[in-house]
Design an enzyme around this catalytic site. Sequence first.
Site, PDB file in Angstrom:
ATOM      1  N   THR A  98       0.228 -19.767 -26.374  1.00 49.15           N
ATOM      2  CA  THR A  98       1.137 -19.833 -25.018  1.00 49.15           C
ATOM      3  C   THR A  98       2.624 -19.011 -25.805  1.00 49.15           C
ATOM      4  OG1 THR A  98       1.578 -21.677 -24.805  1.00 49.15           O
ATOM      5  CG2 THR A  98       0.244 -21.129 -23.518  1.00 49.15           C
ATOM      6  N   ILE A 111       1.697 -25.115 -27.548  1.00 53.36           N
ATOM      7  CA  ILE A 111       2.948 -24.799 -26.555  1.00 53.36           C
ATOM      8  C   ILE A 111       3.731 -25.059 -27.271  1.00 53.36           C
ATOM      9  CG2 ILE A 111       2.359 -27.778 -26.142  1.00 53.36           C
ATOM     10  CD1 ILE A 111       3.699 -26.863 -23.873  1.00 53.36           C
ATOM     11  N   ILE A 160       1.658 -27.941 -31.973  1.00 53.43           N
ATOM     12  CA  ILE A 160       2.216 -27.972 -30.795  1.00 53.43           C
ATOM     13  C   ILE A 160       3.437 -26.491 -31.643  1.00 53.43           C
ATOM     14  CG2 ILE A 160       5.458 -28.997 -31.178  1.00 53.43           C
ATOM     15  CD1 ILE A 160       2.848 -30.037 -29.414  1.00 53.43           C
ATOM     16  N   LYS A 161       4.026 -25.897 -31.205  1.00 50.60           N
ATOM     17  CA  LYS A 161       5.172 -24.593 -31.499  1.00 50.60           C
ATOM     18  C   LYS A 161       6.246 -24.911 -31.962  1.00 50.60           C
ATOM     19  CE  LYS A 161       3.156 -19.923 -30.211  1.00 50.60           C
ATOM     20  NZ  LYS A 161       2.718 -18.712 -29.727  1.00 50.60           N
ATOM     21  N   ILE A 162       6.294 -24.327 -33.467  1.00 52.91           N
ATOM     22  CA  ILE A 162       7.667 -24.504 -34.053  1.00 52.91           C
ATOM     23  C   ILE A 162       8.203 -23.112 -34.930  1.00 52.91           C
ATOM     24  CG2 ILE A 162       9.022 -25.429 -35.612  1.00 52.91           C
ATOM     25  CD1 ILE A 162       7.659 -27.752 -35.236  1.00 52.91           C
TER      26      ILE A 162
END
Length: 373
Positions: A44, A108, A139-141
């Site tokens: 996402t 996310i 977790i998207k960084i």
Amino acid sequence: MSTPTAQLSAAGVSIWLDDLSRQRIMTGNLADLIATRNVTGVTTNPTIFAGALSKGEAYEAQVSGLAAKGATTDEAIFEITTDDVRAASDVFLPVFEETGGVDGRVSIEVSPDLAHDTEATIAQAKDLAARVDRPNVLIKIPATKAGLPAITEVIGAGISVNVTLIFSLERYAEVIDAYLSGVEKAKAAGHKIDTLHSVASFFVSRVDTEVDKRLSAIGTDEATALKSKAGIANARLAYELFEREFATDRAKALLDAGATVQRPLWASTGVKDPALPDTLYVTELVAAGTVNTMPEKTLEATFDHGEITGDTITGNYADAHDLFDRLAAVGVDFADVTQVLEDEGVEKFVASWHELQGTVAKALEAGTAEAAQ
């Protein structure tokens, strides 16, 4: 009969859907894509959530409840999006368990407003992981300069990470280093490193869009002949770098201690130029241990008529290097291309984030007004 998506999966490519909405979860569409299209994960981003919320109906009851509680716009966004990611993570839990945690992943993203703020990115990444509270969340960084130390810190805290917005090989090498540093940190802190996973999202079609624009401006026959080739060549060289970096003594020592490789993920795989085959960024980027995250249109095109012919990456390194020599010879500054793309990528996600804030703010106002009647 084996479908093209089944063949792609058999070739070692994990198929992830680049989309999520509550509607997909509630109607069983997501479960159906797992069963019929070999989908093993979801990514996402702010643009996806902005689109999902703008359609609205599935979120009305929750937004009304949040309005009644006096939630701020950002509080509402995080509650709504983490609820969707948690529910999708539950749908994918059997895949997660069957693959030993490799797949069944749902991503996310931290707020794009934080792309240049290391400490705030770390804090929000930890908060998102705690809020979703599922073993299969990523977790998207973003792979900005400020994102690199955040990646190390978050992985060091035992949180699995999807590194996004990678365009250049130089930055990708830094991302791999940040991942390995994070695993070393997690190991030293006593975290289980065999359950830590990461993917490095290398963007493909956007590279062609920017390079082709420059080739058109150059306008020579030599330049025109190089169009629509840079994105695939760049991704192939990323895989070459992946193979090299995870064969070093440093990486081997961690892998021997139970760590997992950070898999390359092909993102931005929807074809932007209608003159190109609609499965181009799928069929030309097949290699074991990769992920291809596709918009639904690309997924359906692949399922319908994708021609999977086995590994289309590792035998093409020399040609990919040659292509970049030819791009330089006609005057394409690829370092500038990738910096422009990173800057634009952050700007686009920030714009989508603000659009999402606007959509939710309006919905909260409407919910408050309705409650007051």
